[in-house]
Each structure stands twice: as structure tokens, then as C-alpha cells.
Design a protein around this motif. Structure first.
Motif, PDB file in Angstrom:
ATOM      1  N   GLY A   1      20.540 -21.512 -18.646  1.00 17.62           N
ATOM      2  CA  GLY A   1      19.488 -21.774 -17.674  1.00 17.62           C
ATOM      3  C   GLY A   1      19.343 -23.241 -17.320  1.00 17.62           C
ATOM      4  O   GLY A   1      20.178 -24.082 -17.653  1.00 17.62           O
ATOM      5  N   SER A   2      18.243 -23.560 -16.649  1.00 22.55           N
ATOM      6  CA  SER A   2      17.952 -24.929 -16.228  1.00 22.55           C
ATOM      7  C   SER A   2      17.218 -25.681 -17.335  1.00 22.55           C
ATOM      8  O   SER A   2      16.502 -25.091 -18.146  1.00 22.55           O
ATOM      9  CB  SER A   2      17.087 -24.908 -14.966  1.00 22.55           C
ATOM     10  OG  SER A   2      17.775 -24.295 -13.889  1.00 22.55           O
ATOM     11  N   ARG A   3      17.442 -26.987 -17.368  1.00 18.58           N
ATOM     12  CA  ARG A   3      16.770 -27.913 -18.291  1.00 18.58           C
ATOM     13  C   ARG A   3      16.991 -27.516 -19.756  1.00 18.58           C
ATOM     14  O   ARG A   3      16.132 -27.713 -20.607  1.00 18.58           O
ATOM     15  CB  ARG A   3      15.273 -27.979 -17.976  1.00 18.58           C
ATOM     16  CG  ARG A   3      14.975 -28.471 -16.551  1.00 18.58           C
ATOM     17  CD  ARG A   3      13.517 -28.307 -16.206  1.00 18.58           C
ATOM     18  NE  ARG A   3      13.077 -26.919 -16.316  1.00 18.58           N
ATOM     19  CZ  ARG A   3      13.278 -25.990 -15.398  1.00 18.58           C
ATOM     20  NH1 ARG A   3      13.916 -26.292 -14.268  1.00 18.58           N
ATOM     21  NH2 ARG A   3      12.854 -24.750 -15.581  1.00 18.58           N
ATOM     22  N   VAL A   4      18.165 -26.963 -20.043  1.00 13.72           N
ATOM     23  CA  VAL A   4      18.534 -26.602 -21.409  1.00 13.72           C
ATOM     24  C   VAL A   4      19.204 -27.807 -22.068  1.00 13.72           C
ATOM     25  O   VAL A   4      19.911 -28.572 -21.408  1.00 13.72           O
ATOM     26  CB  VAL A   4      19.488 -25.392 -21.411  1.00 13.72           C
ATOM     27  CG1 VAL A   4      20.066 -25.131 -22.804  1.00 13.72           C
ATOM     28  CG2 VAL A   4      18.757 -24.154 -20.896  1.00 13.72           C
ATOM     29  N   HIS A   5      18.975 -27.967 -23.371  1.00 13.76           N
ATOM     30  CA  HIS A   5      19.670 -29.004 -24.137  1.00 13.76           C
ATOM     31  C   HIS A   5      20.598 -28.310 -25.127  1.00 13.76           C
ATOM     32  O   HIS A   5      20.150 -27.727 -26.105  1.00 13.76           O
ATOM     33  CB  HIS A   5      18.665 -29.883 -24.890  1.00 13.76           C
ATOM     34  CG  HIS A   5      19.294 -31.069 -25.562  1.00 13.76           C
ATOM     35  ND1 HIS A   5      18.813 -32.349 -25.423  1.00 13.76           N
ATOM     36  CD2 HIS A   5      20.378 -31.177 -26.379  1.00 13.76           C
ATOM     37  CE1 HIS A   5      19.566 -33.184 -26.123  1.00 13.76           C
ATOM     38  NE2 HIS A   5      20.517 -32.490 -26.716  1.00 13.76           N
ATOM     39  N   LEU A   6      21.903 -28.360 -24.841  1.00 19.45           N
ATOM     40  CA  LEU A   6      22.905 -27.867 -25.780  1.00 19.45           C
ATOM     41  C   LEU A   6      23.358 -29.052 -26.615  1.00 19.45           C
ATOM     42  O   LEU A   6      24.130 -29.896 -26.159  1.00 19.45           O
ATOM     43  CB  LEU A   6      24.094 -27.246 -25.036  1.00 19.45           C
ATOM     44  CG  LEU A   6      23.823 -26.018 -24.164  1.00 19.45           C
ATOM     45  CD1 LEU A   6      25.116 -25.520 -23.528  1.00 19.45           C
ATOM     46  CD2 LEU A   6      23.175 -24.904 -24.978  1.00 19.45           C
ATOM     47  N   SER A   7      22.881 -29.135 -27.838  1.00 21.96           N
ATOM     48  CA  SER A   7      23.137 -30.298 -28.676  1.00 21.96           C
ATOM     49  C   SER A   7      24.596 -30.364 -29.120  1.00 21.96           C
ATOM     50  O   SER A   7      25.375 -29.425 -28.930  1.00 21.96           O
ATOM     51  CB  SER A   7      22.216 -30.274 -29.899  1.00 21.96           C
ATOM     52  OG  SER A   7      20.854 -30.316 -29.506  1.00 21.96           O
ATOM     53  N   ALA A   8      24.955 -31.464 -29.738  1.00 21.63           N
ATOM     54  CA  ALA A   8      26.333 -31.714 -30.133  1.00 21.63           C
ATOM     55  C   ALA A   8      26.878 -30.588 -31.006  1.00 21.63           C
ATOM     56  O   ALA A   8      26.203 -30.105 -31.923  1.00 21.63           O
ATOM     57  CB  ALA A   8      26.430 -33.042 -30.882  1.00 21.63           C
ATOM     58  N   ALA A   9      28.096 -30.158 -30.691  1.00 18.66           N
ATOM     59  CA  ALA A   9      28.842 -29.142 -31.444  1.00 18.66           C
ATOM     60  C   ALA A   9      28.242 -27.740 -31.337  1.00 18.66           C
ATOM     61  O   ALA A   9      28.605 -26.856 -32.110  1.00 18.66           O
ATOM     62  CB  ALA A   9      28.998 -29.542 -32.907  1.00 18.66           C
ATOM     63  N   ALA A  10      27.343 -27.504 -30.382  1.00 17.12           N
ATOM     64  CA  ALA A  10      26.826 -26.151 -30.166  1.00 17.12           C
ATOM     65  C   ALA A  10      27.921 -25.265 -29.591  1.00 17.12           C
ATOM     66  O   ALA A  10      28.668 -25.690 -28.700  1.00 17.12           O
ATOM     67  CB  ALA A  10      25.621 -26.179 -29.227  1.00 17.12           C
ATOM     68  N   GLN A  11      28.021 -24.056 -30.096  1.00 15.97           N
ATOM     69  CA  GLN A  11      29.043 -23.122 -29.646  1.00 15.97           C
ATOM     70  C   GLN A  11      28.353 -21.917 -29.002  1.00 15.97           C
ATOM     71  O   GLN A  11      27.687 -21.143 -29.691  1.00 15.97           O
ATOM     72  CB  GLN A  11      29.907 -22.654 -30.825  1.00 15.97           C
ATOM     73  CG  GLN A  11      30.560 -23.797 -31.592  1.00 15.97           C
ATOM     74  CD  GLN A  11      31.638 -24.485 -30.788  1.00 15.97           C
ATOM     75  OE1 GLN A  11      32.701 -23.915 -30.526  1.00 15.97           O
ATOM     76  NE2 GLN A  11      31.386 -25.730 -30.405  1.00 15.97           N
ATOM     77  N   ILE A  12      28.517 -21.777 -27.705  1.00 15.10           N
ATOM     78  CA  ILE A  12      27.915 -20.666 -26.965  1.00 15.10           C
ATOM     79  C   ILE A  12      29.032 -19.699 -26.607  1.00 15.10           C
ATOM     80  O   ILE A  12      29.860 -19.971 -25.741  1.00 15.10           O
ATOM     81  CB  ILE A  12      27.191 -21.149 -25.685  1.00 15.10           C
ATOM     82  CG1 ILE A  12      26.224 -22.303 -26.018  1.00 15.10           C
ATOM     83  CG2 ILE A  12      26.468 -19.979 -25.022  1.00 15.10           C
ATOM     84  CD1 ILE A  12      25.132 -21.940 -27.000  1.00 15.10           C
ATOM     85  N   GLY A  13      29.080 -18.562 -27.281  1.00 16.96           N
ATOM     86  CA  GLY A  13      30.142 -17.588 -27.047  1.00 16.96           C
ATOM     87  C   GLY A  13      30.053 -16.990 -25.653  1.00 16.96           C
ATOM     88  O   GLY A  13      28.974 -16.883 -25.063  1.00 16.96           O
ATOM     89  N   GLY A  14      31.197 -16.608 -25.133  1.00 16.41           N
ATOM     90  CA  GLY A  14      31.204 -16.118 -23.764  1.00 16.41           C
ATOM     91  C   GLY A  14      31.096 -14.604 -23.643  1.00 16.41           C
ATOM     92  O   GLY A  14      30.363 -14.087 -22.817  1.00 16.41           O
ATOM     93  N   VAL A  15      31.843 -13.880 -24.453  1.00 12.54           N
ATOM     94  CA  VAL A  15      31.916 -12.417 -24.400  1.00 12.54           C
ATOM     95  C   VAL A  15      32.489 -11.958 -23.058  1.00 12.54           C
ATOM     96  O   VAL A  15      31.787 -11.419 -22.205  1.00 12.54           O
ATOM     97  CB  VAL A  15      30.546 -11.748 -24.653  1.00 12.54           C
ATOM     98  CG1 VAL A  15      30.723 -10.243 -24.845  1.00 12.54           C
ATOM     99  CG2 VAL A  15      29.843 -12.329 -25.865  1.00 12.54           C
TER     100      VAL A  15
END
Length: 218
Positions: A154-168
Motif C-alpha cells: 500500500g501507500s506510505r508503507v515502511h519496508l525496513s531493511a532486509a524485509a522479505q515480502i513473498g510474492g506467491v
């Protein structure tokens, strides 16, 4: 090509498998990749009627898989061959100009074409955004973070260092990982298997969440 026509073509070509027309499949995928890159088509989208608040567009995922299946491996090396890379010709890098208001800080980040980045997105090196991903305006993708194929941020999200967001991306009917607006994802986290993180949530550093993770005292 209208969205309905593109969906029908991709559904038919995906069902045909290896017997499908290579030329037609590449043409359909190119049209899909353009629409994904412009944000006019998404792998998943909000749906108030769904319990999760989201629905998956399985035909989009089928179309992305066509691009992998019918692409040819070519030389994509950078800096006159000093950085050797080899990938499918159907999966080029995304063109990002200053007009997009997206910051790509120097240092080795990669965004594949077919991903949407909203205005004000910041990409800190090195990070990677895969095809089919959608990243809303004002979001920060920090160093060593991954946004997997078809993940919706989404908007204004902070994905911090080394965050892993799986795609599927597979199975095609499965919901990709969803991170809604104004979420803080702490450093070194992993969010996988179609987990949905609702708006304004805070995920502490080092947390691992999957679609089947039981949560207590929520």
C-alpha cells in the motif's frame, strides 16, 4: 487490446500449455506487462465482498507465467559486460525516469518491468522488486528488502531493511502477500504465503508471518 480480450487470450493460451502459439503468447504477455507497469491491471485488488478484503486475479498470474515460459535467455550484462547477467528477454528492467518522482538511490537496486511504483516511492540499495508487484505512493523499500512477484504494497508503507515480502505467483489462485496502507514492517521480517497485513499495523523486527500463522491476543 481491452482487459477482457487480454484475459480471454491469456486464459486460452495458459490452458494450451506447450502447444500454445509462442508468438501469440509473447504478444499477450507484452500487453500484460505494459498494463501491470502502468498500474491499470493488478494481480490482486481490493474487494469489500471478500473476507480478506482482497481478491486475486488468477488470469494475471497465468499471464506472468506465460512470460517465463516463452522467453529466451539473453545477455543482460551491465557496464559493458563487467556485471554479467542473463535472463529471459521477456523480463526487462523497468524504465524509471525523474518524471515518475520515484527515487532509486545509487547502489545496485533492481525493479523488473511489469511492477507498479507510485509517486514518491523510495528504493534504497540494494533492493529488488519483481514483476507483478504493486507499490503505493510514498512507500520506502529499504536496503536488502524484497518485494516478490505479485505482492501488493500500500501507500506510505515502511519496508525496513532486509524485509522479505513473498510474492506467491503459484498456485495462481492463491492470494499474494498484501501489505495495506500505513504499515510499518520491521527489519529482517518475513511475510509469506498470502498473509494479509491490514492498514496501520506494526510488524516488529524479526517477525515471520505466513498465511497459516496462528495469532493470539491480536
Amino acid at each position: 487490446m481491452t482487459t477482457a480480450t487480454l484475459e480471454a487470450s491469456i486464459t486460452r493460451l495458459a490452458a494450451a500449455g506447450a502447444d500454445g502459439s509462442r508468438e501469440e503468447a509473447r504478444e499477450a504477455f507484452a500487453a500484460l506487462r505494459l498494463a501491470l507497469s502502468e498500474g491499470t491491471i493488478r494481480a490482486a485488488e481490493p474487494d469489500a465482498a471478500s473476507p480478506s478484503g482482497w481478491k486475486v486475479n488468477a488470469w494475471v498470474k497465468r499471464g506472468i507465467l506465460l512470460g517465463f515460459r516463452f522467453g529466451d535467455i539473453i545477455d543482460m550484462s551491465a557496464d559493458h559486460g563487467r556485471w554479467p547477467f542473463f535472463d529471459k528477454d521477456t523480463l526487462p528492467l523497468k524504465t524509471i525516469g525523474a518524471w515518475s518522482a520515484v527515487r532509486v538511490v545509487p547502489g545496485g537496486s533492481t525493479v523488473r518491468d511489469g511492477a507498479w511504483l507510485g509517486r514518491g516511492v523510495i528504493c534504497m540499495p540494494p533492493m529488488f522488486v519483481n514483476i507483478g508487484a504493486y507499490i503505493g505512493a510514498g512507500t520506502l523499500v529499504d536496503s536488502h528488502a524484497l518485494v516478490g512477484s505479485c505482492a501488493q504494497i500500500g501507500s506510505r508503507v515502511h519496508l525496513s531493511a532486509a524485509a522479505q515480502i513473498g510474492g506467491v505467483i503459484e498456485p495462481v489462485g492463491a492470494l499474494p502477500v498484501i501489505i495495506e496502507d500505513d504499515v510499518l514492517v520491521g527489519g529482517n521480517t518475513g511475510i509469506y504465503e498470502g498473509a494479509v497485513v491490514k492498514a496501520r499495523a506494526v510488524i516488529g523486527a524479526g517477525t515471520v508471518l505466513t498465511g497459516s500463522t496462528p495469532l493470539y491476543d491480536l
